[in-house]
Design a protein around this motif. Sequence first.
Motif, PDB file in Angstrom:
ATOM      1  N   GLU A 135      10.756  15.904 -18.757  1.00  0.00           N
ATOM      2  CA  GLU A 135       9.341  16.246 -18.597  1.00  0.00           C
ATOM      3  C   GLU A 135       8.889  15.969 -17.163  1.00  0.00           C
ATOM      4  O   GLU A 135       9.593  15.342 -16.379  1.00  0.00           O
ATOM      5  CB  GLU A 135       8.474  15.436 -19.576  1.00  0.00           C
ATOM      6  CG  GLU A 135       8.609  15.866 -21.016  1.00  0.00           C
ATOM      7  CD  GLU A 135       7.954  17.209 -21.308  1.00  0.00           C
ATOM      8  OE1 GLU A 135       7.173  17.711 -20.484  1.00  0.00           O
ATOM      9  OE2 GLU A 135       8.238  17.766 -22.382  1.00  0.00           O
ATOM     10  N   THR A 136       7.694  16.419 -16.837  1.00  0.00           N
ATOM     11  CA  THR A 136       7.109  16.223 -15.519  1.00  0.00           C
ATOM     12  C   THR A 136       6.764  14.762 -15.284  1.00  0.00           C
ATOM     13  O   THR A 136       6.211  14.096 -16.153  1.00  0.00           O
ATOM     14  CB  THR A 136       5.820  17.069 -15.386  1.00  0.00           C
ATOM     15  OG1 THR A 136       6.165  18.436 -15.515  1.00  0.00           O
ATOM     16  CG2 THR A 136       5.134  16.835 -14.057  1.00  0.00           C
ATOM     17  N   VAL A 137       7.110  14.287 -14.094  1.00  0.00           N
ATOM     18  CA  VAL A 137       6.727  12.934 -13.664  1.00  0.00           C
ATOM     19  C   VAL A 137       6.055  13.058 -12.305  1.00  0.00           C
ATOM     20  O   VAL A 137       6.532  13.771 -11.418  1.00  0.00           O
ATOM     21  CB  VAL A 137       7.950  11.995 -13.555  1.00  0.00           C
ATOM     22  CG1 VAL A 137       7.531  10.612 -13.078  1.00  0.00           C
ATOM     23  CG2 VAL A 137       8.675  11.894 -14.877  1.00  0.00           C
ATOM     24  N   LEU A 138       4.944  12.362 -12.156  1.00  0.00           N
ATOM     25  CA  LEU A 138       4.268  12.267 -10.866  1.00  0.00           C
ATOM     26  C   LEU A 138       4.425  10.855 -10.344  1.00  0.00           C
ATOM     27  O   LEU A 138       4.118   9.888 -11.050  1.00  0.00           O
ATOM     28  CB  LEU A 138       2.778  12.590 -11.008  1.00  0.00           C
ATOM     29  CG  LEU A 138       2.408  13.983 -11.459  1.00  0.00           C
ATOM     30  CD1 LEU A 138       0.893  14.095 -11.613  1.00  0.00           C
ATOM     31  CD2 LEU A 138       2.924  15.022 -10.485  1.00  0.00           C
ATOM     32  N   VAL A 139       4.923  10.741  -9.134  1.00  0.00           N
ATOM     33  CA  VAL A 139       4.973   9.459  -8.459  1.00  0.00           C
ATOM     34  C   VAL A 139       3.741   9.427  -7.556  1.00  0.00           C
ATOM     35  O   VAL A 139       3.540  10.332  -6.744  1.00  0.00           O
ATOM     36  CB  VAL A 139       6.251   9.293  -7.615  1.00  0.00           C
ATOM     37  CG1 VAL A 139       6.257   7.941  -6.931  1.00  0.00           C
ATOM     38  CG2 VAL A 139       7.482   9.483  -8.473  1.00  0.00           C
ATOM     39  N   CYS A 140       2.913   8.420  -7.740  1.00  0.00           N
ATOM     40  CA  CYS A 140       1.671   8.289  -6.991  1.00  0.00           C
ATOM     41  C   CYS A 140       1.772   7.083  -6.073  1.00  0.00           C
ATOM     42  O   CYS A 140       2.083   5.980  -6.531  1.00  0.00           O
ATOM     43  CB  CYS A 140       0.500   8.098  -7.935  1.00  0.00           C
ATOM     44  SG  CYS A 140       0.364   9.372  -9.213  1.00  0.00           S
ATOM     45  N   ILE A 141       1.509   7.308  -4.795  1.00  0.00           N
ATOM     46  CA  ILE A 141       1.546   6.231  -3.809  1.00  0.00           C
ATOM     47  C   ILE A 141       0.239   6.276  -3.039  1.00  0.00           C
ATOM     48  O   ILE A 141      -0.195   7.337  -2.598  1.00  0.00           O
ATOM     49  CB  ILE A 141       2.726   6.400  -2.829  1.00  0.00           C
ATOM     50  CG1 ILE A 141       4.053   6.433  -3.587  1.00  0.00           C
ATOM     51  CG2 ILE A 141       2.716   5.301  -1.779  1.00  0.00           C
ATOM     52  CD1 ILE A 141       5.251   6.781  -2.726  1.00  0.00           C
ATOM     53  N   GLU A 142      -0.364   5.122  -2.888  1.00  0.00           N
ATOM     54  CA  GLU A 142      -1.642   5.049  -2.187  1.00  0.00           C
ATOM     55  C   GLU A 142      -1.660   3.837  -1.267  1.00  0.00           C
ATOM     56  O   GLU A 142      -1.323   2.737  -1.691  1.00  0.00           O
ATOM     57  CB  GLU A 142      -2.745   4.924  -3.245  1.00  0.00           C
ATOM     58  CG  GLU A 142      -4.116   4.642  -2.738  1.00  0.00           C
ATOM     59  CD  GLU A 142      -5.052   4.404  -3.916  1.00  0.00           C
ATOM     60  OE1 GLU A 142      -5.178   3.232  -4.341  1.00  0.00           O
ATOM     61  OE2 GLU A 142      -5.626   5.379  -4.431  1.00  0.00           O
ATOM     62  N   GLN A 143      -2.005   4.066  -0.013  1.00  0.00           N
ATOM     63  CA  GLN A 143      -2.296   2.950   0.883  1.00  0.00           C
ATOM     64  C   GLN A 143      -3.801   2.976   1.061  1.00  0.00           C
ATOM     65  O   GLN A 143      -4.367   3.936   1.590  1.00  0.00           O
ATOM     66  CB  GLN A 143      -1.599   3.076   2.231  1.00  0.00           C
ATOM     67  CG  GLN A 143      -1.873   1.867   3.107  1.00  0.00           C
ATOM     68  CD  GLN A 143      -1.203   1.938   4.457  1.00  0.00           C
ATOM     69  OE1 GLN A 143      -0.583   2.935   4.818  1.00  0.00           O
ATOM     70  NE2 GLN A 143      -1.332   0.868   5.207  1.00  0.00           N
ATOM     71  N   GLU A 144      -4.429   1.923   0.618  1.00  0.00           N
ATOM     72  CA  GLU A 144      -5.878   1.858   0.548  1.00  0.00           C
ATOM     73  C   GLU A 144      -6.550   2.298   1.848  1.00  0.00           C
ATOM     74  O   GLU A 144      -6.292   1.756   2.917  1.00  0.00           O
ATOM     75  CB  GLU A 144      -6.293   0.432   0.204  1.00  0.00           C
ATOM     76  CG  GLU A 144      -7.751   0.281  -0.131  1.00  0.00           C
ATOM     77  CD  GLU A 144      -8.072  -1.123  -0.606  1.00  0.00           C
ATOM     78  OE1 GLU A 144      -9.236  -1.490  -0.512  1.00  0.00           O
ATOM     79  OE2 GLU A 144      -7.165  -1.838  -1.054  1.00  0.00           O
ATOM     80  N   GLY A 145      -7.384   3.327   1.727  1.00  0.00           N
ATOM     81  CA  GLY A 145      -8.167   3.799   2.840  1.00  0.00           C
ATOM     82  C   GLY A 145      -7.420   4.559   3.916  1.00  0.00           C
ATOM     83  O   GLY A 145      -8.020   5.023   4.881  1.00  0.00           O
ATOM     84  N   ALA A 146      -6.102   4.728   3.787  1.00  0.00           N
ATOM     85  CA  ALA A 146      -5.328   5.357   4.859  1.00  0.00           C
ATOM     86  C   ALA A 146      -4.715   6.700   4.433  1.00  0.00           C
ATOM     87  O   ALA A 146      -4.913   7.707   5.097  1.00  0.00           O
ATOM     88  CB  ALA A 146      -4.232   4.420   5.335  1.00  0.00           C
TER      89      ALA A 146
END
Length: 192
Positions: free
Chosen positions: A42-53
């Motif tokens: 199935e579909t997988v989303l990898v989410c990465i976030e650097q706060e505010g950048a």
Amino acid sequence: MYFTALLARTDDGWEASDTELDDVESLDELAELARESAPDDETVLVCIEQEGAWFGLVRVDGEDDPRVYVSDAARAMRSAYGEILLTDELLGRRPEDDDVLDGLTGLDDDAGDGVDGVDEGDDDGGPAAAGREDDGDEGTGGQDVPRGPLGDPGLLTDLGIDAAVVRGLTPDDALSEIADALGCADVLEAVR
């Protein structure tokens, strides 16, 4: 501060899990990690976030090549996580370009092999920097990458999120808005 999570689509909806990427060194390894969390390809989303950048999304569908979107490539390149996403292919480089450019000393813009405005070289006076004005973007890990979004903003179109919406998201609320549109805001917040 970073936040990373996997969103895996299942028969019962989306499941979220936080994930540690410290041992991941390449996009291929990240895609394999995503595949391991998905039932039945199935579909997988990898989410990465650097706060505010910046934020990044990687979509993995079974054995297909991963699709990547990064909201700000220049900022992401300053991050170990960003360097995983910003592959030579995404940047429009051929791996052998680095070997060739290492031996050159006076490359101008017309002689570059950039794709879509991407110059090869580095920001500290390397080959590509010799023929262009300083853009003031320091600290990109020795890589000259474009400012702004890079990758496939249409990677969520079939899930109901248009490319224009993805491009318009800000790093502060992108993952929450995506999860809300997918109907899984609660499961994402549970792992945040």
